[in-house]
Design a protein around this motif. Structure first.
Motif, short mmCIF file in Angstrom:
data_model
loop_
_atom_site.label_atom_id
_atom_site.label_comp_id
_atom_site.label_asym_id
_atom_site.label_seq_id
_atom_site.Cartn_x
_atom_site.Cartn_y
_atom_site.Cartn_z
N MET A 40 1.07 -0.98 0.44
CA MET A 40 -0.28 0.04 -0.03
C MET A 40 0.71 1.61 -0.49
O MET A 40 0.72 2.63 -0.58
N ARG A 41 1.82 1.45 1.00
CA ARG A 41 3.01 2.37 0.66
C ARG A 41 3.64 3.05 -0.09
O ARG A 41 3.85 4.11 -0.44
N TYR A 42 3.84 1.50 -0.07
CA TYR A 42 4.73 1.70 -2.47
C TYR A 42 3.76 2.46 -3.30
O TYR A 42 5.20 3.17 -3.49
N SER A 43 2.83 1.75 -3.52
CA SER A 43 1.89 2.82 -4.78
C SER A 43 2.02 4.68 -4.04
O SER A 43 1.19 5.43 -4.78
N LEU A 44 1.42 4.47 -3.09
CA LEU A 44 0.57 5.60 -1.88
C LEU A 44 1.65 6.29 -1.72
O LEU A 44 1.63 7.88 -1.95
N LEU A 45 3.22 6.01 -1.75
CA LEU A 45 4.17 7.27 -1.64
C LEU A 45 4.87 7.22 -2.71
O LEU A 45 6.10 7.79 -2.20
N GLY A 46 4.65 7.04 -2.90
CA GLY A 46 5.98 6.39 -4.04
C GLY A 46 6.09 8.11 -5.23
O GLY A 46 6.33 7.78 -6.30
N GLY A 47 6.19 9.18 -4.76
CA GLY A 47 6.78 10.02 -5.59
C GLY A 47 5.16 10.67 -6.34
O GLY A 47 6.00 10.91 -7.42
N HIS A 86 -6.12 6.38 -6.17
CA HIS A 86 -5.61 6.62 -7.86
C HIS A 86 -4.44 5.49 -7.10
O HIS A 86 -4.26 5.02 -8.39
N ALA A 87 -4.02 5.80 -6.07
CA ALA A 87 -2.57 4.20 -6.01
C ALA A 87 -3.00 3.11 -6.34
O ALA A 87 -2.67 2.27 -7.01
N CYS A 88 -4.67 2.71 -5.92
CA CYS A 88 -5.63 1.93 -5.96
C CYS A 88 -5.85 1.32 -7.72
O CYS A 88 -5.23 0.44 -8.31
N SER A 89 -5.45 2.63 -8.46
CA SER A 89 -6.12 2.01 -9.81
C SER A 89 -4.04 2.18 -10.16
O SER A 89 -4.50 1.42 -11.66
N LEU A 90 -3.64 2.42 -10.56
CA LEU A 90 -2.54 2.23 -10.82
C LEU A 90 -2.58 0.71 -10.29
O LEU A 90 -2.10 0.34 -11.59
N ILE A 91 -2.37 0.51 -9.66
CA ILE A 91 -1.49 -0.79 -8.64
C ILE A 91 -2.62 -1.81 -10.26
O ILE A 91 -2.39 -2.62 -10.65
N GLN A 92 -3.56 -1.61 -10.07
CA GLN A 92 -5.17 -2.63 -10.68
C GLN A 92 -4.68 -2.27 -12.36
O GLN A 92 -4.75 -3.60 -13.23
N ASP A 93 -4.47 -0.95 -12.72
CA ASP A 93 -3.78 -0.95 -14.24
C ASP A 93 -2.23 -1.99 -14.48
O ASP A 93 -2.59 -2.23 -16.01
N ASP A 94 -1.48 -1.69 -13.65
CA ASP A 94 -0.70 -2.34 -14.22
C ASP A 94 -0.53 -4.12 -14.15
O ASP A 94 0.61 -4.89 -15.18
N LEU A 95 -1.80 -4.40 -13.50
CA LEU A 95 -1.71 -6.30 -13.47
C LEU A 95 -1.30 -6.49 -14.84
O LEU A 95 -2.36 -6.47 -15.72
#
Lengths: 334, 334
Positions: free
Chosen positions: A74-81, A115-124
């Protein structure tokens, strides 16, 4: 401050007030001419201050705890700049209608979680199957696909929980409930999910301009709309203000995507931090592909104008951050 | 009705009221003895009436519309003949504290949406990689993995939207906000997501009883807790009532899982509608495996007693559905 006062005086002249569109264009060009950029009140500082506040709140909202891998993902995608585009829009919308930034902070954080959730899923693998995001390995590459999917779920659930549990009592519960309904609708099967589905479905096919706009209206613009709407709700905005901000943000959201497409064909891979030109190579529909580069640039200018028209109905001083926000989205180089 | 009155009279005798535990056990055994089953007021009819109401609301909440595949996938998992265990618990909890069923209906639907989302995701190739669910092909087998993941997201988002948008104005917004915070917490990284992660992580490994309980407490019992809590919130329950129902439902949730494990080793594949004995074959930790069948049955009885102890503090007539619900979970054969 003297400069700012001069700009506001010119904007408030009776002739200009009779035609708010001309007024705001004048305001906009005066700002740009006099300052060399759009930040009449130091937009970069404003943006960075809001982003810092949001970063701190997000960091506190997701401590590393058991199960570690989920919270790390969660932190990786949420706090990743990230650029914190949605949180800045959310807080600026709250301030535009007269609310203090603290009223919108939990909501601003919630949009970054979504937004972070959608990025994780878009990349699956079953979606875009991407290995890199912002120049770093994607979530499922680092944590495994199961943990990535679960971290996405957790971020989505946390977004709703965070607004419900963390919004200050200064905001009425009625407004919190309205915001949650708005967000659920924006994310769901008639919003982001619909856009993502049509995006995947259209890959490798001939896509019309109308279909492309459907994808971006749902995948991107709908979330921008909800962000501004919820910011305005938290700030105490009335229904007319809320709907004006919805229109503003809808245009800005689409603009964001058009600019993304333009940047993709005009910037090198190194500058963008992701595989540039990838969309053209993969035969993916983009605005430049369907309209040409110049056509896409004209469309971007039209969207910016549409957005600014909505701001003309607000107090110009309070609207300054959102004028600059529009300019920032239109002129960004990455 | 005469029978019911007789039971209530015996339950309300002063001697029994001095010891509510004995009182409720007496009530429970009297009911069972006199009626041959636990449904003193026709629990099967009660359950079916609630399930029917929920089915109709769910059917209306997710019409088939563009994009078709997403809405069809949502409906496939949502309307596919589930037992509606959580909705019945939600509405019965609302009624226990004196609320009308209509107050809890949107919340009851939301839990079924969350349940459907979790089933879709549990079955994904990166999770349990299951081909069958309730005797039918799993969502990703029918609609493809990308549509299944998106339908799951959409169901989760809709759950929050549905409560926020559809709960009657007779429920205060404060209570709606509290319920949404409770649900977000139950679903998220310290709730269902945590349980699912530890479940996956434990496969093929030696699992202690404590670890098994962690999995089920988070994956199943936490959602039962939130369901009863939110039902009670919608019904106007006070904090003490809400917390009693949390404990009741936590025990019932764990009981549900223990019974599931017991059924898995005692029933044939045909009767269960899924691959029975699969958990033992796949070397998955279960209660019977760690405690033996008799040990698991004793544990189930203890959990049911714990649950019933909480009900003893409520009006016995109003608590009848939840007594029967506990019995239903304990005695179910599929």
């Amino acid at each position: 401050m003297a400069l700012f006062a001069a700009i506001l005086r010119s904007y408030r002249s009776p002739a200009l007030l009779r035609n708010p569109i001309i007024g705001l264009m004048k305001f906009h060009s005066t700002v740009t001419k006099l300052t060399g950029h759009s930040s009449v009140f130091e937009f970069d500082e404003y943006k960075e201050a809001k982003a810092k506040m949001v970063d701190e709140a997000l960091n506190a909202a997701v401590p590393v705890q058991h199960p570690d891998i989920i919270h790390k993902a969660m932190r990786y995608s949420l706090l990743g700049g990230g650029k914190r585009v949605l949180p800045v829009l959310c807080i600026a919308s709250c301030e535009l209608v007269g609310g203090d930034e603290s009223l919108a902070l939990p909501t601003a954080c919630a949009f970054e979680m979504i937004h972070a959730c959608s990025l994780i899923q878009d990349d699956l693998p079953c979606m875009d199957n991407a290995d890199l995001r912002r120049g770093k390995p994607t979530s499922h590459k680092v944590f495994g696909e199961d943990a990535a999917v679960l971290a996405g779920d957790a971020l989505l659930a946390l977004a709703f929980e965070h607004i419900a549990a963390k919004t200050t009592k200064a905001v009425s519960s009625e407004r919190v409930v309205r915001a949650i309904a708005e967000i659920g609708s924006a994310v769901g099967s008639l919003g982001v999910v619909a856009g993502q589905r049509m995006d995947i479905q259209s890959e490798g096919k001939e896509v019309t301009l109308r279909e492309l706009e459907y994808i971006h209206a749902h995948k991107t613009a709908r979330l921008f709309e909800a962000t501004a709407v919820c910011g305005a709700l938290m700030g105490g905005g009335n229904d007319i203000e809320v709907e004006r901000l919805r229109k503003y943000a809808g245009s800005i959201g689409l603009l964001y995507q058009v600019v993304d497409d333009i940047l993709d064909v005009t910037k090198s891979s190194e500058e963008m931090g992701k595989t540039a030109g990838k969309d053209l190579v993969s035969d993916k529909a983009t605005y430049p592909k369907l309209m040409g580069i110049e056509g896409a640039k004209d469309f971007a200018a039209k969207l910016e104008t549409q957005a600014l028209e909505e701001l003309a109905h607000f107090d110009a001083a309070r609207a300054a951050p959102l004028y600059c926000f529009a300019n920032f989205v239109a002129k960004r180089q990455r």
